[in-house]
Design a protein around this motif. Structure first.
Motif, PDB file in Angstrom:
ATOM      1  N   TYR A   1     -60.603  -0.354 -16.601  1.00 35.77           N
ATOM      2  CA  TYR A   1     -61.128  -0.071 -17.939  1.00 35.77           C
ATOM      3  C   TYR A   1     -59.999   0.361 -18.875  1.00 35.77           C
ATOM      4  O   TYR A   1     -59.158   1.166 -18.514  1.00 35.77           O
ATOM      5  N   GLN A   2     -60.015  -0.194 -20.094  1.00 37.98           N
ATOM      6  CA  GLN A   2     -59.040   0.201 -21.110  1.00 37.98           C
ATOM      7  C   GLN A   2     -59.785   0.488 -22.405  1.00 37.98           C
ATOM      8  O   GLN A   2     -60.404  -0.404 -22.996  1.00 37.98           O
ATOM      9  N   ALA A   3     -59.723   1.739 -22.834  1.00 36.90           N
ATOM     10  CA  ALA A   3     -60.517   2.214 -23.968  1.00 36.90           C
ATOM     11  C   ALA A   3     -60.298   1.389 -25.233  1.00 36.90           C
ATOM     12  O   ALA A   3     -61.261   1.004 -25.896  1.00 36.90           O
ATOM     13  N   ASP A   4     -59.050   1.114 -25.589  1.00 40.15           N
ATOM     14  CA  ASP A   4     -58.780   0.381 -26.837  1.00 40.15           C
ATOM     15  C   ASP A   4     -59.370  -1.018 -26.814  1.00 40.15           C
ATOM     16  O   ASP A   4     -59.960  -1.470 -27.791  1.00 40.15           O
ATOM     17  N   GLN A   5     -59.206  -1.724 -25.697  1.00 35.09           N
ATOM     18  CA  GLN A   5     -59.746  -3.079 -25.592  1.00 35.09           C
ATOM     19  C   GLN A   5     -61.266  -3.065 -25.674  1.00 35.09           C
ATOM     20  O   GLN A   5     -61.871  -3.924 -26.310  1.00 35.09           O
ATOM     21  N   ASN A   6     -61.884  -2.087 -25.038  1.00 32.83           N
ATOM     22  CA  ASN A   6     -63.340  -2.040 -25.055  1.00 32.83           C
ATOM     23  C   ASN A   6     -63.881  -1.660 -26.429  1.00 32.83           C
ATOM     24  O   ASN A   6     -64.931  -2.145 -26.838  1.00 32.83           O
ATOM     25  N   LYS A   7     -63.170  -0.819 -27.156  1.00 33.47           N
ATOM     26  CA  LYS A   7     -63.587  -0.483 -28.519  1.00 33.47           C
ATOM     27  C   LYS A   7     -63.556  -1.737 -29.383  1.00 33.47           C
ATOM     28  O   LYS A   7     -64.487  -2.007 -30.140  1.00 33.47           O
ATOM     29  N   ASN A   8     -62.490  -2.530 -29.261  1.00 32.12           N
ATOM     30  CA  ASN A   8     -62.388  -3.773 -30.025  1.00 32.12           C
ATOM     31  C   ASN A   8     -63.490  -4.757 -29.641  1.00 32.12           C
ATOM     32  O   ASN A   8     -64.077  -5.409 -30.500  1.00 32.12           O
ATOM     33  N   ALA A   9     -63.779  -4.860 -28.340  1.00 32.94           N
ATOM     34  CA  ALA A   9     -64.837  -5.763 -27.880  1.00 32.94           C
ATOM     35  C   ALA A   9     -66.193  -5.314 -28.424  1.00 32.94           C
ATOM     36  O   ALA A   9     -67.003  -6.143 -28.851  1.00 32.94           O
ATOM     37  N   TYR A  10     -66.434  -4.010 -28.441  1.00 31.27           N
ATOM     38  CA  TYR A  10     -67.688  -3.470 -28.976  1.00 31.27           C
ATOM     39  C   TYR A  10     -67.832  -3.816 -30.455  1.00 31.27           C
ATOM     40  O   TYR A  10     -68.880  -4.284 -30.904  1.00 31.27           O
ATOM     41  N   GLU A  11     -66.756  -3.597 -31.219  1.00 31.96           N
ATOM     42  CA  GLU A  11     -66.813  -3.871 -32.656  1.00 31.96           C
ATOM     43  C   GLU A  11     -67.020  -5.358 -32.934  1.00 31.96           C
ATOM     44  O   GLU A  11     -67.765  -5.723 -33.844  1.00 31.96           O
ATOM     45  N   GLU A  12     -66.389  -6.222 -32.158  1.00 26.49           N
ATOM     46  CA  GLU A  12     -66.581  -7.679 -32.310  1.00 26.49           C
ATOM     47  C   GLU A  12     -68.031  -8.047 -32.025  1.00 26.49           C
ATOM     48  O   GLU A  12     -68.634  -8.835 -32.740  1.00 26.49           O
ATOM     49  N   HIS A  13     -68.577  -7.476 -30.967  1.00 22.66           N
ATOM     50  CA  HIS A  13     -69.963  -7.765 -30.590  1.00 22.66           C
ATOM     51  C   HIS A  13     -70.912  -7.332 -31.705  1.00 22.66           C
ATOM     52  O   HIS A  13     -71.873  -8.036 -32.023  1.00 22.66           O
ATOM     53  N   ARG A  14     -70.672  -6.174 -32.312  1.00 24.80           N
ATOM     54  CA  ARG A  14     -71.520  -5.684 -33.400  1.00 24.80           C
ATOM     55  C   ARG A  14     -71.453  -6.619 -34.601  1.00 24.80           C
ATOM     56  O   ARG A  14     -72.454  -6.879 -35.246  1.00 24.80           O
ATOM     57  N   LYS A  15     -70.246  -7.150 -34.911  1.00 30.54           N
ATOM     58  CA  LYS A  15     -70.107  -8.086 -36.030  1.00 30.54           C
ATOM     59  C   LYS A  15     -70.947  -9.331 -35.783  1.00 30.54           C
ATOM     60  O   LYS A  15     -71.677  -9.779 -36.662  1.00 30.54           O
ATOM     61  N   VAL A  16     -70.828  -9.873 -34.576  1.00 28.99           N
ATOM     62  CA  VAL A  16     -71.569 -11.087 -34.232  1.00 28.99           C
ATOM     63  C   VAL A  16     -73.064 -10.817 -34.284  1.00 28.99           C
ATOM     64  O   VAL A  16     -73.825 -11.613 -34.834  1.00 28.99           O
ATOM     65  N   SER A  17     -73.498  -9.674 -33.752  1.00 27.75           N
ATOM     66  CA  SER A  17     -74.921  -9.331 -33.767  1.00 27.75           C
ATOM     67  C   SER A  17     -75.438  -9.221 -35.194  1.00 27.75           C
ATOM     68  O   SER A  17     -76.533  -9.685 -35.510  1.00 27.75           O
ATOM     69  N   SER A  18     -74.651  -8.592 -36.067  1.00 26.53           N
ATOM     70  CA  SER A  18     -75.059  -8.438 -37.462  1.00 26.53           C
ATOM     71  C   SER A  18     -75.175  -9.794 -38.150  1.00 26.53           C
ATOM     72  O   SER A  18     -76.123 -10.051 -38.885  1.00 26.53           O
TER      73      SER A  18
END
Length: 78
Positions: free
Chosen positions: A43-60
């Protein structure tokens, strides 16, 4: 901050349940966060934060498209 703590605890060998208990979170939330980037363990916090934000953009964007589609289907009354 919390993702960094999660990363540290996970690297120390703690599993999701003890981390969840310690952080006051549900174990499934911790598991989802740890599994967010399965191709790049550990697990890498920075990569997962970026993945979360990308997922939220796509969901929106998908939600906006669904509203537009519904509006055209109902004659603009959505």
């Amino acid at each position: 901050m919390e993702r960094s703590t999660l990363e540290i605890l996970h690297r120390q060998g703690q599993s999701a349940r003890p981390i969840a208990r310690e952080r006051g979170r549900h174990a499934s939330a911790i598991c989802r966060e740890l599994d967010r980037l399965p191709a790049s363990p550990p697990y890498q916090a920075d990569q997962n934060k970026n993945a979360y934000e990308e997922h939220r953009k796509v969901s929106s964007l998908q939600a906006i498209d669904q509203i537009r589609c519904l509006g055209s289907f109902t004659g603009g009354k959505a």
